[in-house]
Design an enzyme around this catalytic site. Structure first.
Site, PDB file in Angstrom:
ATOM      1  N   ASP A 198     -20.135 -27.405  39.442  1.00  0.00           N
ATOM      2  CA  ASP A 198     -20.778 -28.358  38.558  1.00  0.00           C
ATOM      3  C   ASP A 198     -20.758 -29.734  39.246  1.00  0.00           C
ATOM      4  O   ASP A 198     -19.937 -29.972  40.139  1.00  0.00           O
ATOM      5  CB  ASP A 198     -20.004 -28.406  37.235  1.00  0.00           C
TER       6      ASP A 198
ATOM      7  N   ASP B 125     -21.413 -33.495  37.659  1.00  0.00           N
ATOM      8  CA  ASP B 125     -20.787 -34.618  36.967  1.00  0.00           C
ATOM      9  C   ASP B 125     -19.485 -34.184  36.304  1.00  0.00           C
ATOM     10  O   ASP B 125     -19.457 -33.272  35.490  1.00  0.00           O
ATOM     11  CB  ASP B 125     -21.745 -35.198  35.921  1.00  0.00           C
TER      12      ASP B 125
END
Length: 199
Positions: free
Chosen positions: A8, A10
């Site tokens: 992922d 952020d």
């Protein structure tokens, strides 16, 4: 076929700052470059998979995502490493106008980005790991037969502290950050040390 760390963005690779609506807002988390370097040195591909519904919401144009990822590549390059692939979903099922408003297969926790990356890069999903700061990241990985790790950076610490009762899946491991996640996987995969940690 090769294993991969699906990452992922952020809150996992970069700081969670809300919507990154300008490339200058993206900042690497400490130890991110070291984590990617370690993973790649051990034979893993490192592939970014990120929901970017700010496009559908009208917060920024899709081109800004490419500019932001160019900045990310530059920051990693300056630290001596790189990603092997970058995939993003600009859609939202209920907000915005077509083509960005759609009930797509690429928005996590649906598996579209992961499956596309696996096809493009010849990745063995069953030998791979999904790492993120939300349980939806973990859910996507586990549903496709990968391991799933939650990190306490970004939203992860709050997810662990306040949302566990609502989880429908259990992470294989909860790590303080991306480097801790990579180290756990490499330790577990080392036959000299296998069994030394909980799955």
């Amino acid at each position: 076929m090769r294993p991969a760390f699906f990452l992922d963005r952020d809150g996992t690779v970069s700081r969670e700052v809300g919507y990154v609506n300008h490339p200058s807002r993206l900042e690497l988390l400490p130890r991110t470059a070291e984590a990617i370097t370690r993973a790649r040195a051990a034979g893993y591909l490192c592939v970014l998979v990120t929901n970017q519904a700010g496009v559908a919401r009208g917060y920024f144009p899709e081109e800004m995502i490419h500019e932001t990822h160019q900045r990310l590549a530059g920051l990693l390059s300056a630290a001596g490493t790189s990603l092997d692939g970058v995939y993003y979903c600009p859609h939202h099922p209920r907000t915005g106008a077509p083509p960005y408003r759609q009930d797509c297969n690429c928005r996590k926790p649906r598996p579209g980005m992961l499956l596309t990356a696996a096809k493009d890069l010849d990745i063995d999903i069953a030998s791979s790991i999904m790492v993120g700061d939300k349980i939806s990241d973990v859910e996507m990985g586990l549903a496709q037969g990968a391991r799933g790790i939650l990190v306490r950076t970004g939203y992860g610490r709050g997810e662990e502290a306040y949302q566990q009762d609502a989880w429908t899946v259990t992470p294989d491991y909860i790590a303080d950050d991306l480097l801790a996640a990579v180290n756990w996987v490499l330790d577990m995969d080392d036959p000299r040390r296998a069994g030394g940690g909980d799955r």
